[in-house]
Scaffold this motif. Structure first.
Motif, short mmCIF file in Angstrom:
data_model
loop_
_atom_site.label_atom_id
_atom_site.label_comp_id
_atom_site.label_asym_id
_atom_site.label_seq_id
_atom_site.Cartn_x
_atom_site.Cartn_y
_atom_site.Cartn_z
N UNK A 1 0.84 -1.20 0.00
CA UNK A 1 0.00 0.00 0.00
C UNK A 1 0.87 1.25 0.00
N UNK A 2 0.43 2.38 -0.48
CA UNK A 2 -0.81 2.61 -1.22
C UNK A 2 -0.72 2.18 -2.69
N UNK A 3 0.46 1.91 -3.22
CA UNK A 3 0.59 1.33 -4.56
C UNK A 3 -0.15 2.11 -5.64
N UNK A 4 -0.92 1.39 -6.46
CA UNK A 4 -1.62 2.08 -7.56
C UNK A 4 -2.69 3.04 -7.04
N UNK A 5 -2.97 2.94 -5.73
CA UNK A 5 -3.98 3.85 -5.16
C UNK A 5 -3.33 5.07 -4.49
N UNK A 6 -2.06 5.35 -4.79
CA UNK A 6 -1.33 6.40 -4.07
C UNK A 6 -2.01 7.76 -4.15
#
Ligand SMILES: O=P(O)(O)OP(=O)(O)OP(=O)(O)OC[C@H]1O[C@@H](n2cnc3c(O)ncnc32)[C@H](O)[C@@H]1O
Ligand SMILES: [Mg+2]
Length: 198
Positions: free
Chosen positions: A83-88
């Protein structure tokens, strides 16, 4: 093939500054979405950085008929399972300030030290050509989540991204130095090589 013009499909001014410095010597005119007078509407609903970069570039290529590049990037914290990865950008909500997001990540790592704080920035760059060709590249930068926010440079999560090798935070690096080391710098240089080889 000499490239005359491209659109770089981002609404992020911090990315755009880094992009201009690296792709500048291609000799092509590089327009941001704002400069091209276009608004991005496509949802970044891919499951990887590469997929999202292609979604962003393809939408604008189809709207304009131009060569379009895009960047999808983010921060992966190992102790938080990536996390947050592609949801940064969406982490804690799009409208939440980076000061608050950064403080939250530091809090979530309470009690962890050294390697337990390992993290990386990831960047995928996509190029979509009007004839349907698609190129993608990826770059990463390894580091750790620091214990405080530091530095006035960069954007987003740069103030909490500590580089043990250089004993400083990404937010403390001047633009040129960040570009030499960063995920975006690496991905953009790989893309530049592929574009120059066309
Ligand atoms: O989608 P576009 O319009 O390009 O702009 P964006 O800011 O929404 O960009 P992303 O969707 O790719 O989300 C990237 C997230 O990762 C963060 N990020 C990416 N690269 C970074 C860097 O070099 N330094 C600090 N934070 C970075 C950034 O702040 C965002 O939260
Ligand atoms: Mg985005």
């Amino acid at each position: 093939m000499k490239i005359e013009k491209m659109i770089f499909a981002t609404g992020n001014e911090g990315k755009m500054r880094e992009v201009r410095m690296i792709l500048g010597d291609l000799g092509a005119e590089i327009l941001s979405l704002k400069e091209a007078g276009i608004q991005a509407e496509a949802e970044e609903n891919g499951t990887t950085f590469e997929e999202n970069a292609v979604i962003k570039a393809k939408e604008i290529m189809e709207k304009t008929g131009a060569l379009v590049l895009a960047d999808d990037s983010g921060l992966e914290v190992d102790a938080l399972n990536g996390e947050p990865g592609i949801y940064s950008a969406r982490y804690m909500g799009h409208e939440t300030s980076y000061h608050i997001k950064n403080k939250n990540l530091i809090e979530r790592l309470e009690g962890k030290t050294g390697e337990e704080r390992s993290a990386r920035f990831v960047c995928a760059i996509a190029a979509c050509f009007p004839d349907g060709r698609v190129l993608t590249t990826r770059g990463t930068m390894e580091g750790q989540i620091g214990y405080e926010e530091k530095g006035e440079n960069g954007f987003g999560y740069d103030p909490i991204f500590y580089l043990p090798e250089y004993q400083c935070y990404s937010g403390e690096l001047p633009l040129e130095e960040k570009n030499k080391l960063s995920h975006r710098g690496k991905a953009l240089r790989l893309m530049k090589e592929q574009l120059e080889a066309l």
